[in-house]
Design an enzyme around this catalytic site. Structure first.
Site: not given
Length: 200
Positions: A118, A120, A148-149, A154
């Site tokens: 979502i 992305w 981190e995620a 990005y």
């Protein structure tokens, strides 16, 4: 974002900010009040700014062939965009992006719906809208160093670190952030041949 959808965004952002700031859940109501005022002010800046919403549809498969499939659509996430100087947020965190460049901020996805792409899709929809609404090709966003995620998402989308804020921000009880930038490709204009084929 339509006015009737404001409460969805307010609740998600309040819960997300309370979680990221490690605040007790009771503070989410105070944050919700402040966020509602903020979103009302931001809505007045359209078409120089926008808030996008994501909805997630889940299909439950039937156990028996006689049962029907059910689809449930729910609000999943949000992201805020500013396209130019007039839509720029007055209080952008450090390090500051250029005021006249597009800026992506306040992206949040419901905790129960994370890791489903979502974020992305919100990022890609943001880039597409920025390409249509702004003449600037450089888009900026912030990412906290501890996230981190999102940072991996990005960098996968070709954002690069431009600057990282000073360790002194820790003295102001803030988390350190990267300012990231991506140069968007130019929109391709349809050729005359494409236009004549679509007219037929």
């Amino acid at each position: 974002m339509r006015p009737r959808e404001t409460h969805l965004v307010v609740r998600l952002l309040a819960d997300s900010f309370a979680e990221s700031l490690l605040l007790p859940a009771a503070y989410a109501n105070v944050l919700a009040f402040l966020i509602r005022q903020y979103l009302t002010e931001r809505r007045a800046l359209m078409p120089h700014a926008a808030t996008l919403l994501a909805f997630y549809t889940e299909t439950t498969t039937a156990v028996d062939k006689e049962e029907e499939q059910h689809q449930q659509t729910q609000f999943a996430g949000t992201v805020e965009l500013s396209f130019d100087k007039r839509g720029a947020n007055a209080n952008v965190p450090s390090p500051s992006p250029p005021k006249d460049s597009p800026y992506i901020s306040n992206m949040a996805v419901h905790k129960s719906l994370r890791r489903r792409g979502i974020g992305w899709h919100l990022l890609k929809a943001s880039e597409e809208l920025i390409s249509q609404m702004s003449s600037s090709r450089e888009v900026y966003l912030h990412c906290r160093m501890v996230d981190e995620a999102p940072f991996n998402m990005y960098t996968k989308a070709d954002y690069e670190i431009v600057k990282t804020d000073s360790i002194l921000v820790l003295l102001m009880l803030q988390r350190r952030k990267h300012l990231m930038c991506k140069k968007l490709p130019l929109l391709s204009m349809p050729s005359e041949a494409d236009l004549s084929v679509s007219d037929k």
